[in-house]
Design a protein around this motif. Structure first.
Motif, PDB file in Angstrom:
ATOM      1  N   ARG A 116       0.834  -1.200   0.000  1.00  0.00           N
ATOM      2  CA  ARG A 116       0.000   0.000   0.000  1.00  0.00           C
ATOM      3  C   ARG A 116       0.871   1.254   0.000  1.00  0.00           C
ATOM      4  N   LEU A 117       1.952   1.233   0.796  1.00  0.00           N
ATOM      5  CA  LEU A 117       2.876   2.363   0.822  1.00  0.00           C
ATOM      6  C   LEU A 117       3.622   2.486  -0.499  1.00  0.00           C
ATOM      7  N   ALA A 118       4.024   1.338  -1.053  1.00  0.00           N
ATOM      8  CA  ALA A 118       4.741   1.349  -2.329  1.00  0.00           C
ATOM      9  C   ALA A 118       3.857   1.869  -3.459  1.00  0.00           C
ATOM     10  N   GLY A 119       2.550   1.655  -3.330  1.00  0.00           N
ATOM     11  CA  GLY A 119       1.629   2.163  -4.338  1.00  0.00           C
ATOM     12  C   GLY A 119       1.584   3.679  -4.358  1.00  0.00           C
ATOM     13  N   GLN A 120       1.961   4.297  -3.243  1.00  0.00           N
ATOM     14  CA  GLN A 120       1.949   5.755  -3.139  1.00  0.00           C
ATOM     15  C   GLN A 120       3.312   6.366  -3.431  1.00  0.00           C
ATOM     16  N   PHE A 121       4.375   5.595  -3.182  1.00  0.00           N
ATOM     17  CA  PHE A 121       5.734   6.116  -3.355  1.00  0.00           C
ATOM     18  C   PHE A 121       6.475   5.229  -4.357  1.00  0.00           C
ATOM     19  N   VAL A 122       6.732   5.790  -5.528  1.00  0.00           N
ATOM     20  CA  VAL A 122       7.295   5.012  -6.637  1.00  0.00           C
ATOM     21  C   VAL A 122       8.664   4.437  -6.312  1.00  0.00           C
ATOM     22  N   LEU A 123       9.415   5.094  -5.411  1.00  0.00           N
ATOM     23  CA  LEU A 123      10.763   4.629  -5.107  1.00  0.00           C
ATOM     24  C   LEU A 123      10.769   3.281  -4.389  1.00  0.00           C
ATOM     25  N   LEU A 124       9.672   2.910  -3.747  1.00  0.00           N
ATOM     26  CA  LEU A 124       9.604   1.619  -3.062  1.00  0.00           C
ATOM     27  C   LEU A 124       9.396   0.504  -4.073  1.00  0.00           C
ATOM     28  N   ASP A 125      10.007  -0.647  -3.813  1.00  0.00           N
ATOM     29  CA  ASP A 125      10.015  -1.752  -4.769  1.00  0.00           C
ATOM     30  C   ASP A 125       8.748  -2.598  -4.642  1.00  0.00           C
ATOM     31  N   MET A 126       7.724  -2.223  -5.384  1.00  0.00           N
ATOM     32  CA  MET A 126       6.467  -2.970  -5.372  1.00  0.00           C
ATOM     33  C   MET A 126       6.648  -4.383  -5.928  1.00  0.00           C
ATOM     34  N   GLY A 127       7.469  -4.511  -6.969  1.00  0.00           N
ATOM     35  CA  GLY A 127       7.667  -5.817  -7.588  1.00  0.00           C
ATOM     36  C   GLY A 127       8.194  -6.852  -6.615  1.00  0.00           C
ATOM     37  N   ASP A 128       9.159  -6.454  -5.796  1.00  0.00           N
ATOM     38  CA  ASP A 128       9.725  -7.372  -4.815  1.00  0.00           C
ATOM     39  C   ASP A 128       8.680  -7.779  -3.782  1.00  0.00           C
ATOM     40  N   LEU A 129       7.839  -6.847  -3.373  1.00  0.00           N
ATOM     41  CA  LEU A 129       6.799  -7.151  -2.381  1.00  0.00           C
ATOM     42  C   LEU A 129       5.788  -8.149  -2.929  1.00  0.00           C
ATOM     43  N   VAL A 130       5.374  -7.954  -4.171  1.00  0.00           N
ATOM     44  CA  VAL A 130       4.421  -8.882  -4.784  1.00  0.00           C
ATOM     45  C   VAL A 130       5.050 -10.260  -4.945  1.00  0.00           C
ATOM     46  N   THR A 131       6.316 -10.287  -5.341  1.00  0.00           N
ATOM     47  CA  THR A 131       7.025 -11.566  -5.484  1.00  0.00           C
ATOM     48  C   THR A 131       7.091 -12.301  -4.144  1.00  0.00           C
ATOM     49  N   ARG A 132       7.393 -11.572  -3.076  1.00  0.00           N
ATOM     50  CA  ARG A 132       7.472 -12.184  -1.740  1.00  0.00           C
ATOM     51  C   ARG A 132       6.100 -12.660  -1.273  1.00  0.00           C
ATOM     52  N   PHE A 133       5.059 -11.897  -1.579  1.00  0.00           N
ATOM     53  CA  PHE A 133       3.697 -12.285  -1.207  1.00  0.00           C
ATOM     54  C   PHE A 133       3.334 -13.596  -1.910  1.00  0.00           C
ATOM     55  N   ARG A 134       3.592 -13.660  -3.205  1.00  0.00           N
ATOM     56  CA  ARG A 134       3.254 -14.876  -3.965  1.00  0.00           C
ATOM     57  C   ARG A 134       4.082 -16.062  -3.501  1.00  0.00           C
ATOM     58  N   ALA A 135       5.367 -15.813  -3.195  1.00  0.00           N
ATOM     59  CA  ALA A 135       6.229 -16.904  -2.729  1.00  0.00           C
ATOM     60  C   ALA A 135       5.703 -17.473  -1.413  1.00  0.00           C
ATOM     61  N   ALA A 136       5.235 -16.598  -0.534  1.00  0.00           N
ATOM     62  CA  ALA A 136       4.674 -17.055   0.750  1.00  0.00           C
ATOM     63  C   ALA A 136       3.418 -17.889   0.520  1.00  0.00           C
ATOM     64  N   VAL A 137       2.569 -17.452  -0.400  1.00  0.00           N
ATOM     65  CA  VAL A 137       1.355 -18.217  -0.720  1.00  0.00           C
ATOM     66  C   VAL A 137       1.722 -19.598  -1.267  1.00  0.00           C
ATOM     67  N   CYS A 138       2.730 -19.635  -2.137  1.00  0.00           N
ATOM     68  CA  CYS A 138       3.165 -20.918  -2.700  1.00  0.00           C
ATOM     69  C   CYS A 138       3.692 -21.848  -1.612  1.00  0.00           C
ATOM     70  N   GLN A 139       4.447 -21.302  -0.665  1.00  0.00           N
ATOM     71  CA  GLN A 139       4.989 -22.118   0.423  1.00  0.00           C
ATOM     72  C   GLN A 139       3.869 -22.688   1.285  1.00  0.00           C
ATOM     73  N   VAL A 140       2.887 -21.862   1.590  1.00  0.00           N
ATOM     74  CA  VAL A 140       1.774 -22.329   2.417  1.00  0.00           C
ATOM     75  C   VAL A 140       0.977 -23.416   1.698  1.00  0.00           C
ATOM     76  N   SER A 141       0.891 -23.331   0.392  1.00  0.00           N
ATOM     77  CA  SER A 141       0.105 -24.314  -0.377  1.00  0.00           C
ATOM     78  C   SER A 141       0.699 -25.717  -0.304  1.00  0.00           C
ATOM     79  N   GLU A 142       2.017 -25.801   0.003  1.00  0.00           N
ATOM     80  CA  GLU A 142       2.721 -27.087   0.082  1.00  0.00           C
ATOM     81  C   GLU A 142       2.539 -27.894  -1.207  1.00  0.00           C
ATOM     82  N   SER A 143       2.738 -27.203  -2.335  1.00  0.00           N
ATOM     83  CA  SER A 143       2.593 -27.832  -3.656  1.00  0.00           C
ATOM     84  C   SER A 143       3.808 -27.472  -4.501  1.00  0.00           C
TER      85      SER A 143
END
Length: 239
Positions: A116-143
């Motif tokens: 949410r903060l990265a969406g307001q401030f372009v200097l923050l790395d939104m791509g890395d946050l989304v990648t980490r979010f998806r990676a966490a979801v994948c880990q929880v899925s145990e697939s």
């Protein structure tokens, strides 16, 4: 166990793949080994390995007496890759909704707040946050196998390209809020739908962006952007 660092050929393949997908390298361009090695500041051997890997992925051709050239990459390739991503990522999100615990939910909540903060401030790395979010979801899925297949499909939409697409940051914040809500409720149907919607939206924005950059010259068969019907009518007149 200590995580392995990416191999140099893999890093070079990522960089060259991004150049192809952003149009800096176009269909038919000759990929001169020595010239690329000099540009990338490495020896010829890892460049050759990187190009062989990209050949296996369909990004590069190897032609007799000509060497490596950039392979055709159509709009339909991107559409198919995003359809596959949406299906795989949606299933992983559904499985995660059934297994997620309070600690993981707290982690994803923190990541979404940073988004949410990265969406307001372009200097923050939104791509890395989304990648980490998806990676966490994948880990929880145990697939792990399903996650591996998703990783292959994601190569057609690197996060480093997507973050620069107009409108994507705002959309990512909204879509991940819906996904996080579904995960909190441990609702696999809503989690699947939220993730599928996000990946589909990302694909639509990215494809339109690359079309605007002139990556493809052909008119899409099933356009989704405004004004496409007029393009079809013009095409029919030419026939």
């Amino acid at each position: 166990m200590r995580a392995r660092s990416p191999r140099l050929p893999d890093e070079l393949a990522d960089r060259l793949r991004e150049r192809i997908m952003t149009g800096r390298l176009r269909q038919g361009d000759h990929l001169h080994l020595e010239r690329l090695a000099e540009q990338l500041g490495v020896s010829v051997t890892p460049v050759r390995e990187a190009l062989l890997a990209l050949r296996g992925e369909g990004f590069v051709d190897l032609e007799p007496r000509r060497g490596f050239t950039v392979a055709p990459l159509s709009r339909h390739d991107f559409e198919d890759a995003h359809r596959l991503q949406a299906t795989l990522a949606g299933e992983l999100a559904a499985r995660a909704a059934r297994k997620i615990d309070a600690d993981r939910l707290a982690e994803l909540t923190r990541l979404h707040e940073e988004m949410r903060l990265a969406g307001q401030f372009v200097l923050l790395d939104m791509g890395d946050l989304v990648t980490r979010f998806r990676a966490a979801v994948c880990q929880v899925s145990e697939s792990p196998k399903l996650s591996w297949f998703l990783g292959i499909a994601v190569r057609y939409a690197p996060q480093s390209i997507t973050v620069d697409v107009p409108g994507w940051r705002e959309m990512a914040v909204t879509d991940h809020h819906a996904l996080l809500t579904a995960l909190r409720q441990r609702d696999p149907v809503s989690a699947r739908a939220a993730m599928h919607k996000h990946v589909t939206h990302t694909g639509e924005l990215l494809i339109h962006h690359l079309q605007q950059l002139g990556l493809w010259s052909e008119v899409p068969e099933n356009p989704s952007s405004p004004g496409s019907s007029a393009s079809h009518q013009e095409q029919d007149k030419r026939r």
